[in-house]
Design an enzyme around this catalytic site. Structure first.
Site, PDB file in Angstrom:
ATOM      1  CG  ASP A  39       6.470 -36.260  12.774  1.00 20.17           C
ATOM      2  OD1 ASP A  39       5.611 -37.009  12.299  1.00 20.17           O
ATOM      3  OD2 ASP A  39       7.677 -36.502  12.746  1.00 20.17           O
ATOM      4  CG  HIS A  70       7.419 -38.410   9.812  1.00 26.65           C
ATOM      5  ND1 HIS A  70       7.816 -38.702  11.093  1.00 26.65           N
ATOM      6  CD2 HIS A  70       7.834 -39.461   9.056  1.00 26.65           C
ATOM      7  CE1 HIS A  70       8.425 -39.881  11.118  1.00 26.65           C
ATOM      8  NE2 HIS A  70       8.462 -40.349   9.890  1.00 26.65           N
ATOM      9  CB  SER A  75      11.020 -42.436  11.225  1.00 22.21           C
ATOM     10  OG  SER A  75       9.673 -42.721  11.482  1.00 22.21           O
TER      11      SER A  75
END
Length: 686
Positions: free
Chosen positions: A623, A658, A538
């Site tokens: 995501d 995610h 991320s």
């Protein structure tokens, strides 16, 4: 395993992106459309290429998966906690991917009542995640939420715990966060914008009514804020929290009167952060008021909540970050962070004999957990270190007696913590600041530069990376790897200023800190560039993107998960989830100074015709936090311009978001891919 002509080549469709009179050319902007069959085809080609090039590791991946799985106690359960007449338990059954939530009335010897069996609820779905789970005050109903896509878009339903029937109430396409009022029939929940997924609305729902009849209680107009609905530990108050990176505001309502209006606790003031805890006739407030950057504790009457009435309880300290509090009838417990380590401070309300819990490890994690009752002398806390499995401990704050309620089991009979060494060292950054690094490795290590080392970091949002234990990490340690966490600026590991010095126009400190930690580990001969690996996900994937652009020669391989690498284009698109709320973290690129600074490090915009390390890049099609097209575009551009023949893989989970795959064992399969990538590069075959 050199790259060759079988690697996918994304077609080039130049798109001009204009800002401040300047033009950027994005050749792969077209990948920003998951409904386009050509996009899906390209992602499938990349997946097929990854599978083809790693076919020789498939058996090894399976073996790694089985090895990691074998250390996990499959029929495991949580330490029960007592709440409102029941003991609540989360447990797993052998061979099952998902948890079972249950309770027992008044005694642990009572008959078990299954609340939710997530294995049945998942029902062979590619993805399943249970969100909120909240029991009504009368213990008869349970509201729950679930996501079956991985995009963090939830459905809320209600179960009658006496009949096990699911009520007709169905609240769809919401955040999944919800609480009960005290009347057992009113639910408050947060809703989100359909496009940006910003949590911006609080609704009130009456049991038996339709979602279209729900009452809008609050709408957050400021696009940099998100809203959440909470209930106090005392069960007396409901609270709407509006929060941005720098500012918070609460509205409160007596939970006994859900049809009355919420009232402002303290109106928002830019830069004023606070959180509230109710006890007795007071609210306790954790806040940065009056430039208390490391936070202080204040209190005020329930009838006079504006900041002019707040009185100091624990003053601000420049060298100690006050992270959280737990309130008990006779004790106040502070969770602090000093010199990068957690501390738990016990303070009797009568002022007699405060003390800290003793922790002796060089680097560890400790935190209060599951303390749902005011009227007890027992503090429940968790403890672990990089060599010590996680424990849940009940500590009597009066007698100081300690009872270990549960210690994480490491199955297989091979684990002995005495075979491993944990160490904290300090690297010096280019500006002279000292950066802590937490490490773990097998005993008998030789500092000869030949050790493979995996260096991990995050470094954003003030999120501290604590030194935790991992059974899966043993798979690397037992094959000679060192695992290191670099506590770089941008996190809050060394206090609030540590965060401030790694954001906005100081963001590059995050990247140079990581590189300087790598240089230190090489200089001290823990490893060498031929054996050093980097990993981040991320915002940590952004870190990886900058690192491989600026110091590729330091690393043999890099793992970048759901990587935020297309910084400028994403931050200029306010229709993308999270964007507007991120301006205080990264800067607003509609302002020239921030635009130019972000552009100077944005990984996608700074890909160069140079040699890059071997790279494994993973993402999820659904995501909602880092859109799949950021890693996809990045890999496409790297393929087109890099000058080496090192491997470059893009692995897209077509069913997940995610957080990756759902289910505890599916997640291990993803980890086995990453570990096999590293071990293959080290020519470790078993």
């Amino acid at each position: 395993m050199p790259e060759n002509s079988t690697a996918p080549v994304a077609k080039v469709i130049p798109k001009k992106l204009k800002k401040f009179g300047e033009v950027r050319i994005d050749n792969y902007f077209w990948l920003n459309d998951r409904e386009n069959p050509e996009v899906i085809d390209y992602l499938n080609q990349e997946n097929a290429y990854y599978q083809e090039k790693t076919a020789h590791t498939k058996d090894f991946q399976k073996a790694l998966f089985e090895e990691m799985k074998s250390r996990i106690k499959e029929d495991d359960q949580s330490v029960p906690y007592f709440f409102n007449g029941y003991y609540y338990i989360t447990r797993y059954e052998k061979g099952q991917n998902y948890p079972i939530y249950s309770r027992k009335k008044e005694s642990l010897s009572a008959k078990e009542e299954i609340l939710f069996n997530c294995n049945e609820m998942a029902n062979d779905k590619p993805y399943f995640q249970l969100g909120a789970l909240s029991i009504s005050p009368d213990n008869k109903l349970a509201l729950f939420s679930y996501d079956i896509v991985g995009r963090r878009i939830y459905t809320i339903q209600v179960k009658n715990l006496e009949t096990n029937e699911i009520l007709d109430d169905k609240i769809e396409n919401v955040t999944g966060s919800a609480v009960w009022a005290n009347d057992n029939k009113t639910i408050f929940y947060s809703d989100q914008d359909d496009v940006t997924l910003r949590s911006d609305k609080i609704f009130k729902h009456k049991l038996g009514s339709k979602q279209t009849d729900d009452v809008l209680v609050y709408f957050e107009k400021d696009e940099t804020f998100n809203v959440e609905i909470l209930k106090s530990k005392s069960r007396k108050y409901l609270a709407i929290e509006s929060g941005s990176t720098l500012t918070t505001e609460y509205q409160i309502l007596d939970a006994d009167t859900p049809d009355e209006e919420f009232k402002i606790f303290q109106k928002r003031v830019r830069g004023l952060e606070y959180s509230i805890n109710h006890y007795g006739d007071s609210f306790y407030i954790l806040t940065n008021k009056d430039k208390a950057e490391n936070f202080k504790l204040m209190k005020t009457s329930v009838n006079k909540t504006s900041k002019t009435n707040w009185e100091e309880v624990i003053p601000h300290r420049g060298d100690v970050l006050l992270e959280d509090i737990e309130i008990f009838k006779d004790f106040l417990v502070l969770e602090e962070r000093e010199n990068g380590l957690n501390k738990i401070r016990i303070m009797p309300w009568n002022g007699e004999g405060e003390y800290y819990l003793p922790f002796e490890s060089e680097t560890y994690t400790a935190y209060a957990t599951g303390n749902v009752d005011f009227d007890t002398d027992v503090l429940r806390y968790g403890y672990q270190s990089m060599t010590t499995p996680s424990s849940i401990i009940d500590f009597n704050m009066k007698t100081k007696a300690k009872e270990i309620k549960k210690e994480q089991e490491v199955l297989g009979g091979k684990f002995d913590k005495n075979n491993y060494v944990e160490e904290r060292v300090w690297a010096t950054a280019e500006d002279g600041v000292r950066i802590p690094i937490s490490m773990v490795y097998r005993k008998g290590l030789k500092k000869d530069g030949a050790n493979p080392l995996l260096q991990y970091a995050y470094g954003s949002y003030g999120h501290s990376m604590d030194a935790t234990f991992s059974t899966t990490r043993l798979t690397l340690l037992d094959r000679g790897f060192i695992f290191a966490i670099a506590h770089i600026r941008g996190g809050e590991d060394l206090g609030r200023q540590w965060y401030e010095d790694g954001k906005l126009l100081k963001k590059k400190n995050t990247f140079t800190d990581f590189i300087d930690c790598s240089k230190f580990l090489i200089a001290e001969k823990y490893t060498s560039p031929q054996h050093l690996y980097a990993e981040g996900g991320s915002a940590g994937g952004l870190l990886m993107g900058v690192v491989v652009n600026t110091a590729p020669e330091l690393y043999n391989g890099v793992i970048a998960q759901v990587a935020f690498v297309d910084v400028i284009t994403t931050m200029l698109d306010d229709s993308i989830p999270l964007t507007t709320g991120e301006y205080d973290e990264w800067g607003n690129p509609n302002v020239r100074e921030y635009h130019d600074y972000m552009l100077s490090y944005s990984p996608y915009d700074n890909v160069l015709p140079q040699k890059y390390p071997n790279m494994y890049v993973s993402t999820g099609l659904h995501d909602s936090q880092v859109q799949y097209w950021e890693p996809a575009k990045w890999v496409a551009k790297l393929r087109a311009v890099k000058t080496d023949d090192n491997v470059l893989y893009l692995d897209t989970n077509m069913d997940a978001g995610h957080g990756g795959a759902s289910g505890r064992f599916e997640a291990l399969k993803e980890l086995a891919k990453e570990y096999s990538f590293l071990l293959d590069l080290e020519k470790i075959k078993d």
